[in-house]
Enzyme design. Structure first.
Site, PDB file in Angstrom:
ATOM      1  N   HIS A 211     -26.860  -4.931  39.548  1.00 41.15           N
ATOM      2  CA  HIS A 211     -26.984  -3.552  39.622  1.00 41.15           C
ATOM      3  C   HIS A 211     -26.019  -3.059  40.641  1.00 41.15           C
ATOM      4  O   HIS A 211     -26.269  -2.008  41.209  1.00 41.15           O
ATOM      5  CB  HIS A 211     -28.377  -3.077  40.054  1.00 41.15           C
ATOM      6  CG  HIS A 211     -29.391  -3.468  38.803  1.00 41.15           C
ATOM      7  ND1 HIS A 211     -30.235  -4.247  39.150  1.00 41.15           N
ATOM      8  CD2 HIS A 211     -29.679  -2.907  37.618  1.00 41.15           C
ATOM      9  CE1 HIS A 211     -31.084  -4.311  38.050  1.00 41.15           C
ATOM     10  NE2 HIS A 211     -31.050  -3.621  37.154  1.00 41.15           N
ATOM     11  N   ASP A 382       6.592 -14.732  32.559  1.00 39.22           N
ATOM     12  CA  ASP A 382       6.603 -16.482  32.782  1.00 39.22           C
ATOM     13  C   ASP A 382       8.047 -16.853  32.449  1.00 39.22           C
ATOM     14  O   ASP A 382       8.191 -18.259  32.297  1.00 39.22           O
ATOM     15  CB  ASP A 382       5.735 -17.053  31.545  1.00 39.22           C
ATOM     16  CG  ASP A 382       6.235 -16.769  29.960  1.00 39.22           C
ATOM     17  OD1 ASP A 382       7.060 -16.018  30.081  1.00 39.22           O
ATOM     18  OD2 ASP A 382       5.627 -17.350  29.176  1.00 39.22           O
TER      19      ASP A 382
END
Length: 543
Positions: A211, A382
């Site tokens: 929670h 990349d």
């Protein structure tokens, strides 16, 4: 927008509606904040296993409604227990003479609302039993232990026995045995964000609830393995203290909300590496089981693998969120058959040329982060990693003395093979085509500039790009043409640099990943592939 929500106050109902479109469930009509989801085929002849709590933990609890698991689930608002009336409505909708079992997570709101509903239902003539799930091991004995993802295993095992026709006491007693054996703990890299609220992330924490409450302590894991060790160590200690000793275990990895599939894969591998293999009897497939909205974290649950638990967990269910139980196996591997050329001894070698190549590949390796950052502005970030991988493979060939640096054609062929095998990505394949076609032309007697142009032609044939399309060709073609005009490497390097810089003004790419990027994202941005090629030529010119 930061999240794909409509009105924050409608999130819970819209999630339930989406589920009801595909799952074997029906939902209560919207009235007075009551949200109940029940098994569409439920007939009240068996024990009804019911659970629920605040929303925000999807797929819990409604995703586990269906034959073999829950007869119904009750949802409150986000992180808020459902009302007594909502729980009572679920009991009335599902409970027959066989009675019902309430599976309650150990939070004050849930205990009070489910508890009062049970008392009122009993007064109305229903047979009701309940179990409290308190599987969190992070808190000390003086603190009320919370119910975490282990609750799902209670749903599955109790639901199985109910589906088999067991009576209420048998189902409840079995559920209590599961509760007594469960151990869970969670770790997150950041807290979650409630719909309609500002994003306010906390640091990494161990031992947190579902929670958004803080964990028991902040942690700073260096990688996935370190994070998993922080979780597994106290879990094994806790379950051993309960008398399990070296007994086999059921192992479950839960996604708390926003871990990517790749992260879950890495974490799962680390989990099975750190829990002794002889103790892993079964694993629940890694999945989002009990989340905390978008919390970037995970929890692990251990349960002794008693035979009746395993049988219950292996039984089929209609609930769509149950991921299944599996046996963990040792990794099997096999040796791949590489091309014969990769094992052949090197031909003629040239020490001066090898030193030049060594400097070129080192420049690419050192450029990795800069090229990745450049690519990240308009691609997947990349390019530097890809070029560095190819460079390292060539460097390894040099160090292992298997590159025929003194034989032009053979060296080109060998570099082509290396790039195809080790560089990866489209760039690796294209550059391998370049080298292979260049080697063929050298074999036929062409000089380097002629051979490179032949290689470029084959690259264009297969890749479909041309000069001006904002690719590495915008640096490679000008440099090769400069060589063909009789210029030295310095002039070729200048041409390559000018070509790479020219891509900054190219806002409409026609090939490569940039072709899918909006023009405004490309403005004043050098193409990373062209930049990498320019650096190669500059290093060649520097010697």
């Amino acid at each position: 927008m930061d999240f794909f929500y409509n009105a924050p106050e409608r999130v819970v109902d819209e999630v339930i509606d989406g589920l009801a479109r595909i799952a074997p469930v029906k939902r209560s009509a919207e009235t007075h904040g009551v949200r109940v989801v029940v098994d569409r085929d439920w007939n009240k002849q068996r024990v009804a296993v019911l659970s629920g709590g605040g929303a925000g933990h999807e797929p819990s609890h409604a995703g586990f409604v269906g034959k073999g698991m829950l007869a119904g689930a009750i949802a409150g608002d986000i992180f808020t227990s459902p009302s007594v009336e909502a729980v009572l409505a679920a009991i009335r909708a599902t409970c027959g003479e066989a009675g019902c079992l309430l599976v309650i997570k150990n939070y004050t709101g849930d205990r009070l609302n489910f508890g009062l509903a049970a008392e009122r239902a009993t007064r109305e003539g229903y047979r009701v039993r309940s179990v409290i799930v308190a599987d969190d091991i992070a808190l000390d004995e003086a603190t009320q232990k919370r119910g975490l993802a282990g609750t799902v295993l209670v749903h599955k095992i109790a639901g199985h026995y109910a589906a088999e026709g067991a009576d209420l006491d048998t189902v409840a007693d079995m559920a209590q045995r599961v509760c007594d054996g469960l151990c869970s703990i969670g770790l997150s890299l950041s807290s979650c964000t409630l719909p309609g609220h500002a994003i306010d992330r906390r640091a990494a924490e161990l031992g947190l609830g579902i929670h958004n409450e803080p964990g028991v302590r902040e942690v700073d894991p260096v990688d996935a393995g370190d994070a998993m060790q922080l979780v597994v160590a106290p879990l094994l200690e806790a379950i051993n203290e309960r008398g399990s000793g070296d007994a086999p275990l059921i192992v479950m990895l839960n996604n708390l909300g926003s871990c990517a599939t790749q992260e879950m894969g890495v974490l799962f591998n680390e989990l099975l590496t750190r829990v002794p293999a002889e103790r892993v009897a079964r694993v629940v497939a890694p999945a989002a089981l009990m989340t905390s909205l978008d919390m970037h974290g995970f929890s692990v649950t251990l349960l002794p693998a008693e035979d009746d638990f395993v049988s219950a967990l292996e039984s089929p269910v209609a609930a769509i969120a149950w991921p299944g139980l599996y046996r963990a196996r040792a990794i099997e591997s096999f040796d791949v058959e590489l091309s014969a050329a990769s094992n052949e001894p090197a031909g003629a070698r040239d020490a001066d040329r090898e030193q030049r190549i060594e400097r070129v590949v080192q420049r690419l390796i050192e450029s990795k982060d800069e090229l990745d950052a450049l690519d990240a502005k308009a691609g997947d970030g990349d390019t530097g990693t890809t070029f560095a991988a190819g460079a390292r493979a060539i460097r390894d060939a040099l160090q292992n003395e298997v590159l025929s640096s003194g034989d032009d054609a053979r060296m080109a062929y060998e570099i082509g093979e290396i790039l195809a095998r080790d560089m990866g990505g489209s760039s690796g394949v294209l550059l391998s085509i370049l080298c292979t076609a260049t080697g063929a032309a050298l074999d036929e007697g062409s000089n380097w500039s002629e051979a490179l142009m032949r290689g470029i032609e084959r690259m264009q044939h297969y890749g479909g790009a041309a000069q001006g399309d904002r690719t590495l060709l915008d640096a490679l073609i000008p440099a090769t043409e400069a060589l063909g005009e009789g210029n030295d490497l310095g002039a070729a390097a200048t041409a390559a640099r000018d070509g790479a810089d020219a891509t900054r003004s190219m806002t409409h790419a026609k090939a490569g990943r940039s072709a899918y990027v909006p023009e405004n994202a490309l403005r004043d941005l050098t193409d990373p592939g062209a930049e990498a090629v320019a650096r190669v030529w500059e290093q060649l010119a520097d010697g």
